[in-house]
Write a protein that holds these residues in place. Structure first.
Motif, PDB file in Angstrom:
ATOM      1  N   ARG A   1       7.739   3.926   6.225  1.00 40.59           N
ATOM      2  CA  ARG A   1       8.181   3.180   5.050  1.00 40.59           C
ATOM      3  C   ARG A   1       8.560   1.770   5.424  1.00 40.59           C
ATOM      4  NH1 ARG A   1      11.410   6.368   0.458  1.00 40.59           N
ATOM      5  NH2 ARG A   1      10.208   5.251  -1.038  1.00 40.59           N
TER       6      ARG A   1
ATOM      7  N   GLU B   1       1.588   6.664  -6.811  1.00 36.52           N
ATOM      8  CA  GLU B   1       0.449   7.468  -7.228  1.00 36.52           C
ATOM      9  C   GLU B   1       0.630   8.947  -6.917  1.00 36.52           C
ATOM     10  OE1 GLU B   1      -4.145   7.750  -5.914  1.00 36.52           O
ATOM     11  OE2 GLU B   1      -3.389   5.739  -6.342  1.00 36.52           O
ATOM     12  N   ASP B   2       1.072   9.265  -5.690  1.00 34.97           N
ATOM     13  CA  ASP B   2       1.201  10.667  -5.280  1.00 34.97           C
ATOM     14  C   ASP B   2       2.402  10.822  -4.352  1.00 34.97           C
ATOM     15  OD1 ASP B   2       0.801  13.312  -4.741  1.00 34.97           O
ATOM     16  OD2 ASP B   2      -1.207  13.086  -3.899  1.00 34.97           O
TER      17      ASP B   2
ATOM     18  N   MET C   1       0.834  -1.202   0.000  1.00 36.44           N
ATOM     19  CA  MET C   1       0.000   0.000   0.000  1.00 36.44           C
ATOM     20  C   MET C   1       0.870   1.254   0.000  1.00 36.44           C
ATOM     21  SD  MET C   1      -3.092  -1.341   2.528  1.00 36.44           S
ATOM     22  CE  MET C   1      -2.993   0.065   3.526  1.00 36.44           C
ATOM     23  N   GLU C   2       1.953   1.244   0.762  1.00 38.99           N
ATOM     24  CA  GLU C   2       2.854   2.397   0.801  1.00 38.99           C
ATOM     25  C   GLU C   2       3.523   2.618  -0.552  1.00 38.99           C
ATOM     26  OE1 GLU C   2       5.493   1.544   4.030  1.00 38.99           O
ATOM     27  OE2 GLU C   2       4.137   2.405   5.515  1.00 38.99           O
ATOM     28  N   ARG C   3       3.980   1.518  -1.201  1.00 37.48           N
ATOM     29  CA  ARG C   3       4.594   1.657  -2.527  1.00 37.48           C
ATOM     30  C   ARG C   3       3.589   2.213  -3.529  1.00 37.48           C
ATOM     31  NH1 ARG C   3       7.341  -3.176  -1.102  1.00 37.48           N
ATOM     32  NH2 ARG C   3       5.725  -4.435  -2.083  1.00 37.48           N
ATOM     33  N   ALA C   4       2.338   1.739  -3.451  1.00 35.91           N
ATOM     34  CA  ALA C   4       1.307   2.238  -4.361  1.00 35.91           C
ATOM     35  C   ALA C   4       1.047   3.722  -4.112  1.00 35.91           C
ATOM     36  CB  ALA C   4       0.023   1.434  -4.191  1.00 35.91           C
ATOM     37  N   LEU C   5       1.034   4.122  -2.846  1.00 38.83           N
ATOM     38  CA  LEU C   5       0.822   5.533  -2.518  1.00 38.83           C
ATOM     39  C   LEU C   5       1.965   6.384  -3.055  1.00 38.83           C
ATOM     40  CD1 LEU C   5      -0.787   7.738  -1.046  1.00 38.83           C
ATOM     41  CD2 LEU C   5       0.526   7.200   0.998  1.00 38.83           C
ATOM     42  N   TYR C   6       3.208   5.921  -2.881  1.00 40.61           N
ATOM     43  CA  TYR C   6       4.357   6.671  -3.406  1.00 40.61           C
ATOM     44  C   TYR C   6       4.309   6.765  -4.925  1.00 40.61           C
ATOM     45  CZ  TYR C   6       7.016   7.547   0.803  1.00 40.61           C
ATOM     46  OH  TYR C   6       7.434   8.033   2.013  1.00 40.61           O
TER      47      TYR C   6
ATOM     48  N   HIS D   1       0.110   8.206  11.122  1.00 40.59           N
ATOM     49  CA  HIS D   1       0.904   8.169   9.899  1.00 40.59           C
ATOM     50  C   HIS D   1       1.649   6.849   9.830  1.00 40.59           C
ATOM     51  CE1 HIS D   1       1.051  12.797   9.403  1.00 40.59           C
ATOM     52  NE2 HIS D   1      -0.118  12.370   9.785  1.00 40.59           N
ATOM     53  N   THR D   2       1.914   6.403   8.624  1.00 44.50           N
ATOM     54  CA  THR D   2       2.624   5.142   8.449  1.00 44.50           C
ATOM     55  C   THR D   2       4.084   5.395   8.136  1.00 44.50           C
ATOM     56  OG1 THR D   2       2.067   5.092   6.115  1.00 44.50           O
ATOM     57  CG2 THR D   2       0.565   3.961   7.624  1.00 44.50           C
TER      58      THR D   2
ATOM     59  N   ALA E   1       2.663  11.460  -0.169  1.00 37.41           N
ATOM     60  CA  ALA E   1       3.274  10.398   0.629  1.00 37.41           C
ATOM     61  C   ALA E   1       4.444  10.936   1.443  1.00 37.41           C
ATOM     62  CB  ALA E   1       3.727   9.261  -0.275  1.00 37.41           C
TER      63      ALA E   1
END
Length: 128
Positions: free
Chosen positions: A102, A21-22, A14-19, A99-100, A26
């Protein structure tokens, strides 16, 4: 409670997808912006405290009590802002609540957890 390996992999995906995408959003979630904001707030409070001291002294020199009182109140308010801002500022490497990160961070075990582990090892050694 620590995340399972599957949950950690899902979170990393999910974090990789967020990075991907935006990346701007992130990177804002990582906490660097919040740390900079709170540090700036503390510096502003210190500067305001110094202005309060100047007002207090100016009021005493000019023998105008109300200027001294305003200076004292400015000093008091800025001191409260500095202390609360300092306490709320995340430490380097720490993530603000909600917040998450990496990478998952290994949680330090508490004293009680270590004592319980030792007790369990002793019971296991005596039993075998």
């Amino acid at each position: 409670m620590p995340l399972s390996e599957h949950e950690q992999r899902m979170l990393e995906q999910m974090e990789r997808a967020l990075y991907a995408e935006d990346p701007k959003f992130a990177s804002a979630l990582e906490g660097n912006g919040l740390r900079t904001y709170t540090r700036r707030r503390v510096y502003q409070a210190v500067a305001g405290f110094l202005v309060g001291i100047a007002l207090l002294m100016a009021g005493m020199v000019a023998q105008l009590i109300w200027i001294s009182v305003v200076g004292f109140l400015v000093m008091l308010g800025c001191a409260v802002l500095a202390v609360t801002g300092w306490r709320k500022a995340p430490k380097p490497g720490e993530t603000p609540k909600g917040h998450t990160r990496r990478r998952p961070v290994r949680r330090k075990r508490t004293v009680m957890e270590r004592i319980e582990d030792r007790w369990q090892r002793r019971r296991d050694e005596q039993g075998h």
